[in-house]
Design an enzyme around this catalytic site. Structure first.
Site, short mmCIF file in Angstrom:
data_model
loop_
_atom_site.label_atom_id
_atom_site.label_comp_id
_atom_site.label_asym_id
_atom_site.label_seq_id
_atom_site.Cartn_x
_atom_site.Cartn_y
_atom_site.Cartn_z
N ASP A 43 -36.77 -7.77 -25.03
CA ASP A 43 -35.95 -8.97 -25.16
C ASP A 43 -36.59 -10.15 -24.44
O ASP A 43 -36.12 -11.29 -24.55
CB ASP A 43 -34.52 -8.74 -24.68
CG ASP A 43 -34.42 -8.27 -23.24
OD1 ASP A 43 -35.47 -8.14 -22.58
OD2 ASP A 43 -33.29 -8.05 -22.77
N SER A 44 -37.70 -9.90 -23.76
CA SER A 44 -38.50 -10.98 -23.19
C SER A 44 -39.03 -11.90 -24.28
O SER A 44 -39.53 -13.00 -23.98
CB SER A 44 -39.67 -10.41 -22.38
OG SER A 44 -40.40 -9.45 -23.13
N ASP A 82 -35.63 -3.07 -27.08
CA ASP A 82 -34.63 -3.38 -26.06
C ASP A 82 -33.26 -3.59 -26.70
O ASP A 82 -33.15 -4.28 -27.73
CB ASP A 82 -35.00 -4.67 -25.32
CG ASP A 82 -35.80 -4.43 -24.06
OD1 ASP A 82 -35.78 -3.30 -23.55
OD2 ASP A 82 -36.45 -5.38 -23.59
N LYS A 112 -34.35 0.89 -25.46
CA LYS A 112 -34.47 0.78 -24.01
C LYS A 112 -33.23 0.11 -23.44
O LYS A 112 -32.82 -0.94 -23.92
CB LYS A 112 -35.72 0.01 -23.60
CG LYS A 112 -35.90 -0.08 -22.06
CD LYS A 112 -37.30 -0.51 -21.68
CE LYS A 112 -37.52 -1.99 -21.89
NZ LYS A 112 -36.63 -2.85 -21.04
N GLU A 114 -31.45 -1.23 -19.79
CA GLU A 114 -31.67 -1.57 -18.38
C GLU A 114 -30.50 -1.09 -17.53
O GLU A 114 -29.35 -1.08 -17.96
CB GLU A 114 -31.80 -3.09 -18.22
CG GLU A 114 -33.05 -3.68 -18.84
CD GLU A 114 -33.18 -5.16 -18.54
OE1 GLU A 114 -32.38 -5.69 -17.72
OE2 GLU A 114 -34.07 -5.81 -19.11
N GLU A 181 -40.00 -1.32 -13.00
CA GLU A 181 -40.59 -2.65 -12.92
C GLU A 181 -40.50 -3.23 -11.51
O GLU A 181 -39.44 -3.21 -10.89
CB GLU A 181 -39.90 -3.60 -13.91
CG GLU A 181 -40.49 -5.00 -13.90
CD GLU A 181 -39.99 -5.88 -15.03
OE1 GLU A 181 -40.34 -7.06 -15.05
OE2 GLU A 181 -39.24 -5.38 -15.89
#
EC number: 2.1.2.11
Length: 277
Positions: A43-44, A82, A112, A114, A181
């Site tokens: 999503d970056s 994501d 993915k 978070e 991360e």
């Protein structure tokens, strides 16, 4: 295409897993040709290719759109997508609905998620439903406001202990892999050795089971600055700009297009259309 079983075998045999974040067809195609094991559609993309200030505005539709492009470019590479901000936090039902939409419409091979607390149940539910999950702990960009900015996580005993516990719980919940991360290298290495699932680091030292970086950071494209943990292997912005400047100059000076770039028509046909004028 490598599978969950292959990645587990790579960890067991000490073979590093190479993951790359990419957002479109050309980057994905190059990644596959280069031999990348796994592609992450992060999503970056909100900041890197859409020009947003954070990942918060990225939607499920955005992730589906970009994952489709990546899958077209890398047909034989495992693709992880994501789940974007708040797409899996409101309720388990909405999380399952959003996850199903991403996988069914985009063809993602895994998703993915978070965070730890509040996410373990979702990891289990998705896994039981047949959707592989990659967990993400440490610096989690969707929660950067709560974390107090883009800072290294797990530097003190309390936060390090929490990372260790959450890592264990992610594995227990059914995650197929874990991304760590911005975590101290020694801590990331200990977690990697303890877990049976692969641990992929980004800013987490050399002791993890694999590494992930963003395509644009690796090739030096469209980035004003790079984080400490990035190694840049090229600077493609300068030659790209030079090429574009050459195009602008040639058009304005009428050097382009030349005859070699143009199509011809029989002169008699043209005269017939315009009456010989």
């Amino acid at each position: 295409m490598k599978t969950k079983t292959d990645f587990l075998k790579m960890k067991q045999e000490g073979e590093p897993i190479v993951m790359l974040t990419a957002y479109d067809y050309p980057a994905a195609k190059l990644a596959e040709q280069a031999g990348v094991d796994m592609i992450l559609v992060g999503d970056s993309l909100g900041m890197v290719v859409l020009g947003l200030d954070s990942t918060v505005s990225v939607t499920v539709a955005d992730m589906i759109h970009h994952t489709k492009a990546v899958k077209r470019g890398a047909k034989d590479t495992f693709v992880v997508t994501d789940m974007p901000f708040m797409s899996y936090h409101c309720s388990l039902e909405s999380a399952l609905k959003n996850a199903a939409a991403i996988v069914q419409e985009s063809g993602a091979d895994a998703l993915k998620l978070e965070g730890g607390d509040g996410v373990f149940e979702t990891i289990t539910a998705l896994t039981r439903g047949g959707i592989p999950v990659v967990s993400h702990l440490g610096l989690t960009p969707q929660s950067v406001g709560v974390l107090g900015g883009y800072k290294v996580q797990g530097k003190d005993e309390e936060s390090a202990g929490k990372l260790i516990e959450d890592s264990r719980r992610c594995e227990e919940a059914g995650a197929m892999a874990l991304v760590l991360e911005c975590v101290p290298a020694a801590l990331a290495e200990r977690i990697s050795k303890e877990l049976t699932i692969p641990v992929i680091g980004i800013g987490a030292g050399a002791g993890t089971d694999g590494q992930v970086l963003v395509y644009h950071d690796v090739v030096g494209h469209g980035v004003s600055r790079t984080p400490k943990f990035v190694k840049q292997y090229a600077q493609i912005d300068q030659p790209l700009e030079q090429a574009l400047r050459g195009y602008v100059e040639d058009v304005r000076s009428r050097v382009f297009p030349e005859d070699a770039h143009s199509f011809r028509i029989d002169q008699q046909v043209l005269e017939g259309l315009y009456g010989g004028k």
